[in-house]
Scaffold this motif. Structure first.
Motif, short mmCIF file in Angstrom:
data_model
loop_
_atom_site.label_atom_id
_atom_site.label_comp_id
_atom_site.label_asym_id
_atom_site.label_seq_id
_atom_site.Cartn_x
_atom_site.Cartn_y
_atom_site.Cartn_z
N LYS A 51 30.46 86.34 17.43
CA LYS A 51 30.42 86.37 18.89
C LYS A 51 30.24 87.57 19.63
O LYS A 51 31.25 88.55 19.02
N GLU A 52 29.11 87.73 20.62
CA GLU A 52 28.58 89.37 21.21
C GLU A 52 29.84 89.63 22.01
O GLU A 52 29.13 88.36 23.24
N PRO A 53 30.11 90.29 22.42
CA PRO A 53 30.99 90.63 23.38
C PRO A 53 29.96 90.27 25.06
O PRO A 53 29.37 90.97 24.79
N THR A 54 30.74 90.36 25.90
CA THR A 54 30.23 90.83 27.21
C THR A 54 30.04 92.18 27.94
O THR A 54 30.71 92.67 26.60
N GLU A 55 29.46 92.67 28.37
CA GLU A 55 28.52 94.52 28.82
C GLU A 55 30.78 94.53 29.24
O GLU A 55 31.36 95.86 28.82
#
Length: 256
Positions: A146-150
């Motif tokens: 899962k891509e983390p948030t900024e």
């Protein structure tokens, strides 16, 4: 920090859904196929590692993406002015995809051209000494990286060693069946969970969580430790003695 745009990005909602589906075997909805994860840990040759990051960014990662590896992240140890180690995390759709990607990489003329100067570096000036590879299958409870948030600036890599294969299997079951929802409930933002198939520290499982800061990390872990569900499950006999050692590494992301 510029983020990668994953073609098959997972979300916290997807993780929660997958965890629910794990427990509800009669559900008609299919669980996402478990990705194959590769974590390469490069031990850099101090003072000689300068060309490595440009090589990753300009040659290796673009070639991997042309080979269909859409999820790629890179890290270095947090707080290090010179990277002692570089961590490269890759997500493949399957074992077959991983093997085919290696063949495509070897045949990629654009990659050969872009990496020409890097490949000319002599052994006397090598940029890394060696690298270890952790090969994993994503947990059924979290089948995709899962891509983390900024906002996530700090990453905690954890390796849970078990004294035998059965111990690790029971800890994996604990995560899949009961523990993952507690992570979500307490703000522990997972990037991946992987069952180690080959690599150092076997038998073991490996996972990564992301935080805004060290202060947020400490606060979220305290919430986890105090959570009633965690305190209920941790004393269950079926999970007893499932972790014999924990290795923790704090990382920051390298822009690719």
């Amino acid at each position: 920090m510029k983020r990668r745009k994953f073609l098959a990005a997972s979300t916290l909602g997807a993780l929660a859904t997958a965890t629910t589906l794990q427990a509800e075997s009669n559900s008609p909805q299919p669980v996402a196929k478990q990705e194959v994860l590769e974590l390469r840990v490069y031990t850099m040759n101090f003072g000689k590692s300068g060309p490595f990051q440009p090589y990753m960014k300009e040659a290796l990662v673009p070639a991997l993406k042309r080979a269909g590896v859409k999820k790629v992240m890179a890290f270095r140890e947090s707080g290090m002015s010179q990277p002692g180690k570089v961590y490269l995390l890759l997500a493949y759709a399957s074992f077959d995809h991983m093997l085919k990607a290696q063949v495509k990489l070897a045949q990629d003329n654009m990659f050969k051209k872009a990496s020409m100067e890097y490949r000319k570096i002599s052994s006397a000036n090598k940029v890394y000494t060696r690298y270890n590879t952790y090969l994993m299958q994503a947990f059924s409870g979290m089948p995709e990286l899962k891509e983390p948030t900024e906002a996530r600036k700090l990453f905690e890599l954890r390796i849970y060693e078990g004294h035998n294969d059965d111990a690790v299997s029971r800890k994996v079951a604990m995560f899949n069946d009961e523990e993952l929802p507690v992570f979500l409930d307490t703000g522990l933002d997972p990037v991946f969970f992987g069952n180690l198939i080959a690599g150092p520290e076997m038998p073991a499982l490996v996972y990564m969580v992301a935080f805004d800061s060290m202060e947020a990390r400490d606060a979220n872990w305290k919430k986890f430790v105090d959570h009633p569900e965690w305190n209920r499950m941790k004393v269950l006999p079926k999970y007893a003695d499932s972790v014999s050692n924990i290795i923790r590494v704090f990382l920051e992301e390298i822009e690719l």
